[in-house]
Design a protein around this motif. Sequence first.
Motif, mmCIF file in Angstrom:
data_model
loop_
_atom_site.group_PDB
_atom_site.id
_atom_site.type_symbol
_atom_site.label_atom_id
_atom_site.label_comp_id
_atom_site.label_asym_id
_atom_site.label_seq_id
_atom_site.Cartn_x
_atom_site.Cartn_y
_atom_site.Cartn_z
ATOM 1 N N UNK A 54 20.028 39.524 52.957
ATOM 2 C CA UNK A 54 20.522 38.529 52.011
ATOM 3 C C UNK A 54 19.323 37.727 51.523
ATOM 4 N N UNK A 55 19.258 37.465 50.219
ATOM 5 C CA UNK A 55 18.064 36.815 49.666
ATOM 6 C C UNK A 55 18.385 35.764 48.612
ATOM 7 N N UNK A 56 19.643 35.343 48.523
ATOM 8 C CA UNK A 56 20.038 34.398 47.479
ATOM 9 C C UNK A 56 19.415 33.018 47.671
ATOM 10 N N UNK A 57 18.964 32.693 48.877
ATOM 11 C CA UNK A 57 18.373 31.375 49.134
ATOM 12 C C UNK A 57 16.852 31.433 49.215
ATOM 13 N N UNK A 58 16.281 32.580 48.942
ATOM 14 C CA UNK A 58 14.830 32.744 49.002
ATOM 15 C C UNK A 58 14.230 32.724 47.600
ATOM 16 N N UNK A 110 3.576 39.752 64.690
ATOM 17 C CA UNK A 110 3.799 38.496 63.976
ATOM 18 C C UNK A 110 3.783 38.756 62.480
ATOM 19 N N UNK A 111 4.841 38.310 61.787
ATOM 20 C CA UNK A 111 4.942 38.408 60.327
ATOM 21 C C UNK A 111 4.722 37.013 59.754
ATOM 22 N N UNK A 112 3.612 36.834 59.038
ATOM 23 C CA UNK A 112 3.231 35.519 58.509
ATOM 24 C C UNK A 112 3.780 35.353 57.096
ATOM 25 N N UNK A 113 4.616 34.321 56.904
ATOM 26 C CA UNK A 113 5.246 34.086 55.602
ATOM 27 C C UNK A 113 6.358 35.087 55.367
ATOM 28 N N UNK A 114 7.331 35.106 56.261
ATOM 29 C CA UNK A 114 8.308 36.201 56.304
ATOM 30 C C UNK A 114 9.276 36.223 55.125
ATOM 31 N N UNK A 115 9.533 35.053 54.501
ATOM 32 C CA UNK A 115 10.483 35.039 53.372
ATOM 33 C C UNK A 115 11.869 35.470 53.818
ATOM 34 N N UNK A 116 12.357 36.563 53.280
ATOM 35 C CA UNK A 116 13.678 37.080 53.645
ATOM 36 C C UNK A 116 13.708 37.669 55.052
ATOM 37 N N UNK A 117 12.536 37.951 55.616
ATOM 38 C CA UNK A 117 12.459 38.596 56.921
ATOM 39 C C UNK A 117 12.288 40.098 56.846
ATOM 40 N N UNK A 118 12.109 40.631 55.639
ATOM 41 C CA UNK A 118 12.138 42.086 55.472
ATOM 42 C C UNK A 118 11.020 42.792 56.242
ATOM 43 N N UNK A 119 9.810 42.240 56.251
ATOM 44 C CA UNK A 119 8.719 42.903 56.968
ATOM 45 C C UNK A 119 8.990 42.964 58.465
ATOM 46 N N UNK A 120 9.478 41.864 59.020
ATOM 47 C CA UNK A 120 9.793 41.835 60.444
ATOM 48 C C UNK A 120 10.919 42.820 60.772
ATOM 49 N N UNK A 140 16.230 33.984 56.750
ATOM 50 C CA UNK A 140 15.588 34.988 57.600
ATOM 51 C C UNK A 140 16.254 35.038 58.970
ATOM 52 N N UNK A 141 16.536 33.873 59.525
ATOM 53 C CA UNK A 141 17.211 33.815 60.830
ATOM 54 C C UNK A 141 18.570 34.520 60.760
ATOM 55 N N UNK A 142 19.313 34.257 59.692
ATOM 56 C CA UNK A 142 20.619 34.905 59.528
ATOM 57 C C UNK A 142 20.469 36.413 59.377
ATOM 58 N N UNK A 143 19.469 36.851 58.623
ATOM 59 C CA UNK A 143 19.238 38.289 58.467
ATOM 60 C C UNK A 143 18.851 38.931 59.798
ATOM 61 N N UNK A 164 21.168 41.812 62.176
ATOM 62 C CA UNK A 164 20.604 43.147 62.344
ATOM 63 C C UNK A 164 20.868 43.686 63.746
ATOM 64 N N UNK A 165 20.490 44.930 63.956
ATOM 65 C CA UNK A 165 20.653 45.557 65.273
ATOM 66 C C UNK A 165 19.569 45.128 66.259
ATOM 67 N N UNK A 166 18.607 44.343 65.793
ATOM 68 C CA UNK A 166 17.453 44.012 66.626
ATOM 69 C C UNK A 166 17.310 42.506 66.833
ATOM 70 N N UNK A 167 18.419 41.787 66.724
ATOM 71 C CA UNK A 167 18.381 40.332 66.815
ATOM 72 C C UNK A 167 17.760 39.803 68.089
#
Length: 237
Positions: A13-17, A42-52, A77-80, A84-87
Amino acid sequence: MKKPFQFKQFTVHQDRCAMKIGTDAVLLGAWVEIENSVQSILDVGTGTGVLALMAAQRSSAEVIDALEIDADAYEQAVENFEASSWGDRLFCYHASFQEFMSEIDDQYDLVISNPPFYVEAYQTHDTQRNLARFEDALPFEHLIIGAGKLVSPVGKLAVIVPYTEEERMISLASHVQLYPERITRVKGTPTSEIKRSLLLFGRETSAIVTDELVIEFERHQYTEAYIDLTKDFYLKM
């Protein structure tokens, strides 16, 4: 509300990013080498969390931390992550990189970042978008100095930057004993100019493996190399 971005194994989800998912992040997340020995990322500046999230899909790393300064993006990002399966392996810090770097004692086997790199001349009146997009929110110098502290003795740093910034990043990294191991230069089409550089740094000097990636032959006609790289993530690949 805008539709979420659906990958094969997770949804973002990215509507708030301020900055939405783009080709750069997916390229870096699919390109970076994640060896079996990597246990912390470590993902620096994760935004939506997609890289992590991509790192979680691709690895068995027990610790995958992310860092985000913008409050709305952090919460999303926390919600994403939780959806996920890897929370249980994903955690996001709400802080600037400078704050995080000064307070954390841990080191990571892999630090990844799709850093902001639009110069101040193109700033907008949208503060949230400026934080996400512009280099003065996370100057390359700060990213490299932090990586020098946070990358473990056997760890790696992986970033994607404009091709015009490749030499500067390599020069900066050398000052903190991080040296290029692999460089992939990215072109939109076979006839277009090189647009991005994917850079992998390590602690030892070595012969640099360099290659080139072309994304499309023409509009929406993707190359085999790009399809092969992203097929584990994009639904249509």
